[in-house]
Every structure is written in structure tokens, then in C-alpha cells.
Design a protein around this motif. Structure first.
Motif, short mmCIF file in Angstrom:
data_model
loop_
_atom_site.label_atom_id
_atom_site.label_comp_id
_atom_site.label_asym_id
_atom_site.label_seq_id
_atom_site.Cartn_x
_atom_site.Cartn_y
_atom_site.Cartn_z
N ALA A 173 25.72 92.83 -76.93
CA ALA A 173 25.28 91.93 -75.86
C ALA A 173 23.76 91.82 -75.88
O ALA A 173 23.06 92.82 -76.02
N GLY A 176 19.71 91.87 -71.07
CA GLY A 176 19.74 91.12 -69.82
C GLY A 176 21.00 90.32 -69.59
O GLY A 176 21.14 89.68 -68.55
N VAL A 177 21.95 90.36 -70.54
CA VAL A 177 23.20 89.64 -70.42
C VAL A 177 24.34 90.64 -70.25
O VAL A 177 24.42 91.64 -70.99
N THR A 178 25.22 90.41 -69.29
CA THR A 178 26.34 91.31 -69.01
C THR A 178 27.63 90.69 -69.50
O THR A 178 27.98 89.58 -69.10
N TRP A 179 28.34 91.43 -70.34
CA TRP A 179 29.65 90.99 -70.83
C TRP A 179 30.74 91.71 -70.07
O TRP A 179 30.59 92.88 -69.67
N ALA A 208 30.43 86.13 -70.03
CA ALA A 208 29.03 86.53 -70.18
C ALA A 208 28.24 86.03 -68.97
O ALA A 208 28.33 84.85 -68.60
N GLU A 209 27.50 86.94 -68.34
CA GLU A 209 26.62 86.55 -67.24
C GLU A 209 25.19 86.64 -67.72
O GLU A 209 24.72 87.70 -68.13
N ASP A 210 24.48 85.53 -67.67
CA ASP A 210 23.09 85.46 -68.10
C ASP A 210 22.25 84.98 -66.92
O ASP A 210 22.24 83.79 -66.60
N HIS A 211 21.61 85.94 -66.23
CA HIS A 211 20.76 85.63 -65.08
C HIS A 211 21.51 84.79 -64.04
O HIS A 211 21.02 83.78 -63.54
N SER A 245 30.10 76.23 -66.54
CA SER A 245 29.50 77.43 -65.98
C SER A 245 30.28 77.85 -64.75
O SER A 245 31.05 77.07 -64.18
#
Length: 375
Positions: A173, A176-179, A208-211, A245
């Protein structure tokens, strides 16, 4: 005939040869939009998490009884965590004990095919404890039950054998990105499929969460560069573009690699076809969906202040049924058994099962964890 009608017809044909005996799906408590999920940051020392939850129960009910049946007693416990909302979020996850209790190992999972992950390196499989030797979050089984996919303590995507051996780092990952919440997409073409130039699939889909932005990604299960999952809409005259999104909680099933997911922004459950085209659309209001190999859905929806479990038969057009009409507690993270006849789910005081056609919930384990069915 509309594209949607053709999809239903092709899906029905595909299901004649569906691999029902081997499908396996997992319930997870990881909401990528929740900073309190207990996920380890990149570079953190492994603490082994897989998904955990527990809380003081009230009452639970199915269509036949207001109180669930408990076939035996158990003593495992854990710190309570907040229930999942019906709009696609999941509960905050507490970090449980590093070692499983005896009750977690011998609970009522033996002989059921259930796997329960309790948020540590230890995973309860059919009544026994398996030490994966690493943090395990959001574990999901391949359809044949021979490989597990999970998010490790560094937030990366891994696969392993059922005993935790032969671990393979599928993808790292980005910082800063959470999978979260991987699911398998597997398709083995028949001779007729090959004649139609349908290609085999062995992929992992995940969130995937990106900010704060949620998207669905896909990557080959043997490793590669993750790509955004294509979400094409139907070509019907009234079709609207699908949101790219806010999507999370993917679960795959069926011989042709279909999947379901939820959207946090509009509170809808979606289906995605992958027979010839990556098409799909919204089917109902809810969150945390799971898809059976037969094309049925189970999902969470809030009713009178509590999260209930609902089924929707036949995907798009089938009837809906409240499996927990008398619920006075939150029931979350439902998952179908491989044969589609049973739904396992998480309640505040443990893991329960209920017939997919309705009935009284039965307590399987009070382990502070999440169930999955392994093929």
C-alpha cells in the motif's frame, strides 16, 4: 431485450456450472473511512489483527423467535466496539488480547466450516486455532479454500496457505493510503467459455482509502500493480453513470467473477457483472453486502434504530426479506455459507448463524471476532 435482462439470462446459464462447494467469503470490521479501526500504520511492528468486535448484548431475533438459540456456553470476551452503521461504515475496532482463549478454540465452530478471526495473529478454524505468525486483517478465502487473502500489519495485501504458511506479498500500500476488505475474483473458463474468448481470472478486489476518498482496486492474486476496478453502467436508455468514489466493502462470488459492493455516499448496494463487460448498477438501500454463488444478496439496513439483516433473492429484481425483524441489537457483517443456505453474522455478544430463508438465530461463538466460511 435490455442489457439487464440479457445479464440475468447469462448469469442463470453461468450458475448451472457454478462452483458452489468452494466459495468462501469473510465478514470484516474494517471501515477504511474510520481512523479507529485498529489498522497498523506502515512500518509498524506486527500485532496481528484480523477484525474484532464485541459488546454487551440485548436480545436477538429471527423470524421464528425473539431470542436466539444458544446451543452451548462459551466464555471468550473482548472490549466492546461500536456497531456498524447501515450506510456502509463499520465499527471501530479494539485491539484484543495477543493470545486466544480456550473457549475461542473449542467454541461451537467445529464441524460448521466457519472461520473466526479475533483480531490477532490467531485464527479459529473449525474449532481449532491457527497461528498465522503475522497480523491478519480482513481475511478472505479463495473459492477453493486453498488460499487466504488478508491485510497485514503494515497495511499491505498478502496471501497464504490455510495454515499461515507460504505467505506471498501481493502488493504494498502506498504511504498514507489504507487498504481493506479484500475479496477473490476467480474464473476458470470452460471449453465453451474459451471459444467465446473469455479469459481466466484470479484477482483480488479491495477497498483503498486515499485521504478520505474511497475507491475499489483490483490486482492479480499472484502479485502486480493494483488498478482501479472498472465500474461500467448498463447501456439501457435510463442508465446513469455509476459513482467511482465512495465505494467499499466488495464481496465476490459466482463462477464468472461477479461482485457486490456498497457506496458510502448514496447508501446503495451495487452489483457488478463480469461475464463479458464490467457492468452493473444499484439494487437496494443498505450496506455491508455479501453475494452468494446463486446470485442472492444479504446486506445490512437500519430499521427503527437497529441494524437488521436483509436478503434479496435473485439480485436485481428479487424480493427482499428481513431476517431479523425483531432485532433489538445491531446485526452486522453478514456472510453466506458456500451452499447459500445459511447466513453467519456478528452480533454484539458474538457470532450467530440464521437460515437464509428465515428462522431463529443460533449462537455459534462468543469469540470477539468475525466469521468466514471456508470451502
Amino acid at each position: 431485450m435490455s442489457v439487464r435482462a440479457r445479464l440475468r439470462r447469462s448469469s442463470a446459464v453461468a450458475l448451472v456450472s457454478a462452483i458452489t462447494a468452494g466459495s468462501a467469503l469473510l465478514l470484516t470490521a474494517c471501515d477504511p473511512s474510520d481512523d479507529s479501526t485498529g489498522a497498523q500504520p506502515a512500518g509498524a511492528a506486527p500485532a496481528r489483527t484480523a477484525s474484532a468486535a464485541s459488546a454487551a448484548p440485548t436480545t436477538q431475533a429471527g423470524t421464528a423467535s425473539a431470542t436466539p438459540t444458544t446451543p452451548g456456553t462459551a466464555t471468550a470476551s473482548a472490549t466492546p466496539s461500536a456497531p456498524a452503521s447501515a450506510t456502509a461504515s463499520s465499527p471501530a475496532r479494539q485491539q484484543p488480547s495477543a493470545t486466544p482463549t480456550k473457549a475461542a478454540a473449542v467454541n461451537r465452530t467445529k464441524g460448521t466450516g466457519l472461520t473466526v478471526s479475533n483480531g490477532t495473529r490467531y485464527v479459529v478454524m473449525d474449532g481449532r486455532v491457527v497461528d498465522f505468525g503475522t497480523v491478519v486483517r480482513d481475511l478472505a478465502w479463495s473459492p477453493d479454500g486453498k488460499r487466504a487473502a488478508f491485510i497485514d500489519g503494515n497495511g499491505n495485501l498478502e496471501t497464504s496457505d490455510p495454515d499461515g504458511g507460504h505467505q506471498v506479498l501481493v502488493a504494498r500500500a502506498p504511504s498514507g493510503v489504507t487498504w481493506s476488505h479484500p475479496t477473490w475474483q476467480v474464473f476458470v473458463p470452460s471449453e465453451n467459455d474459451a471459444a467465446m474468448y473469455l479469459q481466466p481470472k484470479n484477482n483480488l478486489q479491495f477497498t483503498a482509502e486515499d485521504h478520505g476518498t474511497l475507491r475499489l482496486l483490483t490486482v492479480p492474486a499472484n502479485g502486480g500493480a493494483p488498478q482501479q476496478l472498472g465500474l461500467g453502467n448498463f447501456s439501457d436508455d435510463d442508465a446513469k453513470p455509476l459513482p467511482d468514489s465512495g465505494n467499499l466493502w466488495p464481496n465476490g462470488a459466482g463462477r464468472y467473477g461477479s461482485s457486490t459492493y456498497a457506496n458510502r455516499n448514496d447508501g446503495q448496494v451495487y452489483l457488478r457483472d463480469d461475464y463479458l463487460r464490467q457492468q452493473g448498477g444499484a439494487v437496494t438501500k443498505g450496506s455491508q453486502p455479501d453475494l452468494s454463488d446463486e446470485g442472492d444478496l444479504v446486506f445490512v439496513r437500519s430499521v427503527d434504530g437497529h441494524d437488521h439483516l436483509f436478503t434479496k433473492t435473485g439480485g436485481y429484481d428479487g424480493p427482499e426479506r428481513d431476517l431479523t425483524p425483531q432485532a433489538t441489537a445491531d446485526y452486522t457483517e453478514p456472510v453466506f455459507s458456500p451452499d447459500g443456505k445459511t447466513v453467519a453474522f456478528r452480533a454484539p455478544d458474538g457470532i450467530y448463524t440464521v437460515p437464509a430463508k428465515g428462522g431463529a438465530p443460533v449462537k455459534i461463538s462468543d469469540t470477539a471476532g468475525l466469521p468466514a466460511y471456508r470451502g
